[in-house]
Scaffold this active site. Structure first.
Site, short mmCIF file in Angstrom:
data_model
loop_
_atom_site.label_atom_id
_atom_site.label_comp_id
_atom_site.label_asym_id
_atom_site.label_seq_id
_atom_site.Cartn_x
_atom_site.Cartn_y
_atom_site.Cartn_z
N PHE A 113 0.83 -1.20 0.00
CA PHE A 113 0.00 0.00 0.00
C PHE A 113 0.88 1.26 0.00
CE2 PHE A 113 -3.25 -3.10 1.44
CZ PHE A 113 -4.19 -2.85 0.45
N SER A 114 0.70 2.16 0.96
CA SER A 114 1.33 3.48 0.84
C SER A 114 2.83 3.51 1.13
CB SER A 114 0.62 4.49 1.73
OG SER A 114 -0.64 4.79 1.18
N ILE A 115 3.44 2.39 1.50
CA ILE A 115 4.90 2.39 1.50
C ILE A 115 5.38 2.52 0.06
CG2 ILE A 115 6.99 1.20 2.26
CD1 ILE A 115 5.37 -0.32 4.29
#
Length: 392
Positions: A113-115
């Site tokens: 996801f947002s990594i």
């Protein structure tokens, strides 16, 4: 196993039950987070040959106790309570151990996801170091058609630091929101394919406040960054990942990133990789941008990202200061502001890449938490990572 497929026996549901409208919900996420490419179109980035690895047991560390909000509990109990799918720990560049839930074999890829934002920013740092991208330039220097949108008077720096004054809310659970339209444009939700990701981004508008004043977590900024990288370099994101990061890093396994109807990469959240390879990225950042005897991203850029840069005032005006009261945000990485100097990348549903320079420990945690965001658990996770860093 009579009457059940092998899949059903392992996961408790049938493969046909996993759909685009439920893949981020439990129990389906325990499978789909490891198999996003079966649901959303994806570009794959190969690793160098011969990179197969073996799991290393955490052993006695699992029985060690940490004291969190509910009192003392073992490391293993907390991993299970926080819906961990896979964990990799490194110290001083060497694997300490791995842990996997029964539904996630060692070496399996998992969406981060947002990594993905933090990984994309590394590409920006590499291009900036090579004189290909100017972080202080206006967005319109690379994307002229952004004129008239919220990005029309924003800089690349605003995009990198989430200080674009963007009229958009991360309403993960509202099917009628602009965020749901955004996910359709990324092909993550049903009904996509009529509006591209780039077209959607250029419809977003400006808030009354000027850019640069407030940290606002807005995922479209990071998809815009991916487009900026492609325009600046003349290369696709998948090719940049392969050439500039994945092969130089010495990644052991393939990674992937989801794409939209035009093949535009979902650089805000669509990357999948193994926990070990995610930990390698953290170790490279801990080593000042170096891996395998070569400088992958400029050391000065890494130092600015994880220690020196970013606006404390902009962070305090945002909504995440509760997590890191003395923190900052720079180039899509979080500086915790703690005595350990820890920094991290964070993704919804419990994805973490936590780097503790003081103890030389890197922790990659992949999860399938039921809720996209759980503020109370996030606070516990920070305490857990700090404690774990001192145990290894």
């Amino acid at each position: 196993m009579t009457g059940k497929t092998v899949f059903e026996a392992r996961y408790g549901f049938a493969r046909k039950d996993v759909r685009l409208d439920n893949w981020r919900l439990r129990p389906f996420s325990q499978w789909s987070f490891q198999n996003v490419g079966e649901l959303v179109p994806s570009v794959h980035v190969a690793a160098a040959p011969g990179g197969e690895e073996q799991a290393k047991a955490l052993g006695g560390l699992l029985g060690e106790k940490v004291t969190l909000a509910g009192g003392p509990e073992t490391v293993e109990a907390f991993l299970k309570r926080s819906d961990t799918d896979g964990l990799a720990i490194m110290k001083a560049g060497r694997p300490v151990g791995d842990w996997s839930a029964p539904h996630m074999p060692f070496g399996q890829r998992h969406i981060i996801f947002s990594i993905s934002k933090s990984v994309t920013a590394i590409l920006a740092g590499i291009l900036e170091g090579g004189g290909v991208l100017d972080a202080e330039a206006p967005v319109t220097e690379y994307i002229p058609e952004a004129e008239g949108s919220a990005y029309g008077d924003a800089s690349v720096r605003n995009v990198l630091d989430m200080t674009v004054s963007l009229d958009f809310e991360e309403a993960y659970l509202d099917p009628q929101s602009a965020f749901a339209r955004y996910r359709r444009a990324t092909l993550w939700n049903p009904g996509g394919g009529s509006e591209s990701l780039a077209a959607f981004l250029l419809t977003l508008q400006h808030l009354a406040e000027p850019h640069g004043q407030t940290y606002r977590y807005r995922s479209p900024n990071s998809d815009m960054l991916g487009i900026l990288l492609e325009r600046a370099s003349g290369k696709r994101v998948g090719d940049l990942l392969s050439e500039k990061l994945w092969l130089p890093l010495g990644a052991a396994s393939e990674m992937s990133v989801t794409v939209d109807m035009e093949g535009t990469a979902r650089t805000a959240g669509g990357m999948s990789m193994t926990p070990r390879d995610l930990a390698r990225i953290g170790e490279m950042m801990r080593q000042g941008g170096a891996a395998n005897g070569r400088q992958i991203v400029p050391e000065a850029w890494v130092r600015d990202t994880v220690a020196a840069g970013g606006s404390y005032e902009a962070w305090q005006r945002g909504t995440m200061a509760f997590l890191f009261p003395k923190g900052r945000y720079r180039n899509k990485w979080y500086q915790t502001g703690t005595a350990s100097g820890a920094f991290c990348g964070i993704g919804i549903h419990g994805q973490w890449l936590y780097v503790n320079p003081k103890t030389e420990v890197v922790i990659a945690k992949m999860s399938s938490q039921p809720e996209p965001v759980d503020d109370r658990l996030d606070v516990e996770l920070v305490a857990f990572f700090e404690a774990l860093g001192g145990m290894v």
